[in-house]
Write a protein that holds these residues in place. Structure first.
Motif, PDB file in Angstrom:
ATOM      1  N   GLU A 153      -4.227   6.560   5.114  1.00  0.00           N
ATOM      2  CA  GLU A 153      -3.717   7.442   4.735  1.00  0.00           C
ATOM      3  C   GLU A 153      -3.934   7.265   3.034  1.00  0.00           C
ATOM      4  O   GLU A 153      -4.830   5.609   2.480  1.00  0.00           O
ATOM      5  CB  GLU A 153      -1.902   6.119   4.293  1.00  0.00           C
ATOM      6  N   GLN A 154      -3.655   7.151   2.258  1.00  0.00           N
ATOM      7  CA  GLN A 154      -3.985   6.791   1.124  1.00  0.00           C
ATOM      8  C   GLN A 154      -3.339   5.575  -0.298  1.00  0.00           C
ATOM      9  O   GLN A 154      -2.408   5.538   0.190  1.00  0.00           O
ATOM     10  CB  GLN A 154      -4.072   8.641  -0.078  1.00  0.00           C
ATOM     11  N   GLY A 155      -4.371   5.165  -0.243  1.00  0.00           N
ATOM     12  CA  GLY A 155      -3.386   3.811  -1.550  1.00  0.00           C
ATOM     13  C   GLY A 155      -4.780   2.504  -1.167  1.00  0.00           C
ATOM     14  O   GLY A 155      -5.691   2.677  -0.869  1.00  0.00           O
ATOM     15  N   ARG A 156      -4.288   2.017  -2.742  1.00  0.00           N
ATOM     16  CA  ARG A 156      -5.629   0.794  -3.252  1.00  0.00           C
ATOM     17  C   ARG A 156      -5.702  -0.211  -2.081  1.00  0.00           C
ATOM     18  O   ARG A 156      -6.155  -0.761  -2.220  1.00  0.00           O
ATOM     19  CB  ARG A 156      -4.616   0.756  -4.787  1.00  0.00           C
ATOM     20  N   ILE A 157      -4.264  -0.312  -1.793  1.00  0.00           N
ATOM     21  CA  ILE A 157      -4.684  -2.001  -1.125  1.00  0.00           C
ATOM     22  C   ILE A 157      -3.392  -1.353   0.132  1.00  0.00           C
ATOM     23  O   ILE A 157      -2.318  -0.268   0.161  1.00  0.00           O
ATOM     24  CB  ILE A 157      -3.579  -2.807  -1.951  1.00  0.00           C
ATOM     25  N   GLY A 158      -3.047  -1.847   1.061  1.00  0.00           N
ATOM     26  CA  GLY A 158      -2.176  -1.739   1.869  1.00  0.00           C
ATOM     27  C   GLY A 158      -1.053  -1.761   2.026  1.00  0.00           C
ATOM     28  O   GLY A 158      -0.615  -0.657   2.350  1.00  0.00           O
ATOM     29  N   ALA A 159      -0.166  -2.223   0.991  1.00  0.00           N
ATOM     30  CA  ALA A 159       1.476  -1.614   0.996  1.00  0.00           C
ATOM     31  C   ALA A 159       1.639  -0.603   0.557  1.00  0.00           C
ATOM     32  O   ALA A 159       2.304   0.211   0.659  1.00  0.00           O
ATOM     33  CB  ALA A 159       1.293  -3.092  -0.147  1.00  0.00           C
ATOM     34  N   GLU A 160       0.442  -0.458  -0.808  1.00  0.00           N
ATOM     35  CA  GLU A 160       0.208   1.102  -0.792  1.00  0.00           C
ATOM     36  C   GLU A 160       0.714   2.171  -0.549  1.00  0.00           C
ATOM     37  O   GLU A 160       1.313   3.501  -0.136  1.00  0.00           O
ATOM     38  CB  GLU A 160      -0.661   1.554  -2.052  1.00  0.00           C
ATOM     39  N   LYS A 161      -0.702   2.202   0.651  1.00  0.00           N
ATOM     40  CA  LYS A 161      -1.183   2.596   2.360  1.00  0.00           C
ATOM     41  C   LYS A 161       0.753   2.898   3.137  1.00  0.00           C
ATOM     42  O   LYS A 161       0.654   4.144   3.676  1.00  0.00           O
ATOM     43  CB  LYS A 161      -2.246   3.123   2.914  1.00  0.00           C
ATOM     44  N   ILE A 162       1.275   1.734   3.470  1.00  0.00           N
ATOM     45  CA  ILE A 162       2.702   1.718   3.483  1.00  0.00           C
ATOM     46  C   ILE A 162       3.518   2.392   3.278  1.00  0.00           C
ATOM     47  O   ILE A 162       4.381   2.910   3.554  1.00  0.00           O
ATOM     48  CB  ILE A 162       3.087   0.296   4.079  1.00  0.00           C
ATOM     49  N   PHE A 163       3.949   2.570   1.799  1.00  0.00           N
ATOM     50  CA  PHE A 163       4.425   3.239   1.550  1.00  0.00           C
ATOM     51  C   PHE A 163       4.121   4.613   1.419  1.00  0.00           C
ATOM     52  O   PHE A 163       5.039   5.414   1.597  1.00  0.00           O
ATOM     53  CB  PHE A 163       4.859   2.736  -0.440  1.00  0.00           C
ATOM     54  N   ASN A 164       3.003   5.535   0.807  1.00  0.00           N
ATOM     55  CA  ASN A 164       2.641   6.647   1.273  1.00  0.00           C
ATOM     56  C   ASN A 164       2.826   7.033   2.492  1.00  0.00           C
ATOM     57  O   ASN A 164       3.784   8.120   2.963  1.00  0.00           O
ATOM     58  CB  ASN A 164       1.433   6.650   0.854  1.00  0.00           C
ATOM     59  N   PHE A 165       2.373   6.048   3.446  1.00  0.00           N
ATOM     60  CA  PHE A 165       2.731   7.166   5.867  1.00  0.00           C
ATOM     61  C   PHE A 165       4.232   6.793   5.471  1.00  0.00           C
ATOM     62  O   PHE A 165       4.298   8.237   5.842  1.00  0.00           O
ATOM     63  CB  PHE A 165       2.056   5.277   5.735  1.00  0.00           C
ATOM     64  N   ILE A 166       5.615   6.153   4.968  1.00  0.00           N
ATOM     65  CA  ILE A 166       6.692   6.275   5.113  1.00  0.00           C
ATOM     66  C   ILE A 166       7.047   7.625   4.723  1.00  0.00           C
ATOM     67  O   ILE A 166       8.007   7.909   5.118  1.00  0.00           O
ATOM     68  CB  ILE A 166       7.828   4.619   4.969  1.00  0.00           C
ATOM     69  N   LYS A 167       7.097   7.932   3.578  1.00  0.00           N
ATOM     70  CA  LYS A 167       6.722   9.050   2.880  1.00  0.00           C
ATOM     71  C   LYS A 167       6.870  10.355   3.343  1.00  0.00           C
ATOM     72  O   LYS A 167       7.545  11.576   3.289  1.00  0.00           O
ATOM     73  CB  LYS A 167       6.933   8.951   1.452  1.00  0.00           C
ATOM     74  N   ARG A 168       5.863  10.021   3.964  1.00  0.00           N
ATOM     75  CA  ARG A 168       5.253  11.450   5.640  1.00  0.00           C
ATOM     76  C   ARG A 168       6.338  12.032   6.132  1.00  0.00           C
ATOM     77  O   ARG A 168       7.457  13.145   6.093  1.00  0.00           O
ATOM     78  CB  ARG A 168       4.245  11.121   6.382  1.00  0.00           C
ATOM     79  N   PHE A 169       7.258  11.234   6.353  1.00  0.00           N
ATOM     80  CA  PHE A 169       8.194  11.205   7.270  1.00  0.00           C
ATOM     81  C   PHE A 169       9.870  10.976   6.453  1.00  0.00           C
ATOM     82  O   PHE A 169      11.229  11.525   7.349  1.00  0.00           O
ATOM     83  CB  PHE A 169       8.868  10.266   8.249  1.00  0.00           C
ATOM     84  N   ASN A 170      10.707  11.406   5.187  1.00  0.00           N
ATOM     85  CA  ASN A 170      11.132  11.731   4.510  1.00  0.00           C
ATOM     86  C   ASN A 170      11.702  12.961   4.014  1.00  0.00           C
ATOM     87  O   ASN A 170      10.931  14.100   3.133  1.00  0.00           O
ATOM     88  CB  ASN A 170      11.152  10.568   2.808  1.00  0.00           C
TER      89      ASN A 170
END
Length: 212
Positions: A111-128
Motif C-alpha cells: 500500500e502507498q503511504g509515508r508511514i505505516g499508519a497512512e498505509k493502513i488508512f489507504n488499505f482500509i479505504k480499498r474496501f469502502n
C-alpha cells in the motif's frame, strides 16, 4: 505510541477546552507524546485541519473556535524516527479523517503511504464501497491475518456525520485500552479519561463499531 481523541456532539463545544484536556493526558502519558500533534474539526460543514511539530502542551490552543466534531492526535514516533510535520496525523482525504495508535510487526500488505499508519488508512479505504464500517472490519481483519504480531491497533475514522473505531491489542491493556464517555448529546472517545469529566467506560478489546 500515540494518544487519540474524538469528540462528537449535537451542539457546538469549545475546541480549545477539549484540546487542553487532551494536552493534559498527552503530557502525563507514560510514553512521550511530544513528536508533534494535529487535529481536524468541522467548521460550517467543512473539514479544517491543523498540524504542529511542537508537543500539544507547548502549543497555543486558544485560537480554536467551536465545532460539533473534533478529531485529535498526539504523536509518539516509532523508534523516534520520521519526526516531520508531514507524518503527523490526522491523515485525511476529502471525506474521511483518520488517526491511529499502535504497533504492528511484519505486516504483509502492499500500500502507498509515508508511514505505516497512512498505509493502513489507504488499505482500509480499498474496501469502502459505501459502508465504512464494513471496510474497517474487513481491512483490519486482513491486516491482523497478514501481520506477524500486533502489539496494538487502535483506529478512529470520522466523516462529517458519523465516526467509527477499531481496537485490538495483545499487551499492556492499561495503556492501549480506549475509553469513552456518553452523555446526552455528546460522545467522547480518548486514549485516557480526560480531566474534568467523570463516568468513563472502557472500549472492549476486539471491537469494531460505529461511534454513536
Amino acid at each position: 505510541m500515540c494518544r487519540l481523541l474524538l469528540v462528537k456532539s449535537e451542539t457546538k463545544f469549545s475546541i480549545a477546552a477539549e484540546l487542553q484536556r487532551f494536552a493534559a493526558i498527552a503530557a502525563h502519558s507514560k510514553e512521550f507524546q511530544g513528536h508533534g500533534w494535529g487535529c481536524s474539526y468541522l467548521e460550517n460543514g467543512t473539514w479544517r485541519h491543523y498540524k504542529n511539530i511542537k508537543p500539544i502542551w507547548e502549543d497555543d490552543l486558544s485560537g480554536f473556535g467551536e465545532s460539533w466534531l473534533l478529531v485529535a492526535h498526539a504523536r509518539s514516533a516509532f523508534k523516534d524516527e520520521g519526526i516531520t510535520i508531514e507524518n503527523n496525523m490526522p491523515f485525511h482525504d476529502d471525506r474521511y479523517v483518520f488517526i491511529f495508535n499502535g504497533e504492528l510487526r511484519g505486516v504483509r500488505i502492499a500500500e502507498q503511504g509515508r508511514i505505516g499508519a497512512e498505509k493502513i488508512f489507504n488499505f482500509i479505504k480499498r474496501f469502502n464501497h459505501g459502508n465504512m464500517l464494513e471496510a474497517l472490519t474487513r481491512g483490519t481483519g486482513i491486516i491482523r491475518k497478514r501481520s506477524k504480531y500486533i502489539r496494538a491497533m487502535n483506529i478512529i475514522i470520522a466523516e462529517r456525520d458519523c465516526a467509527y473505531l477499531a481496537s485490538f491489542f495483545n499487551e499492556d491493556p492499561d495503556y492501549f485500552t480506549l475509553h469513552y464517555r456518553r452523555a446526552p448529546g455528546k460522545t467522547i472517545v480518548a486514549s485516557d479519561p480526560l480531566p474534568g469529566y467523570d463516568h468513563w467506560d472502557k472500549v472492549p478489546n476486539e471491537t469494531v463499531q460505529v461511534i454513536q
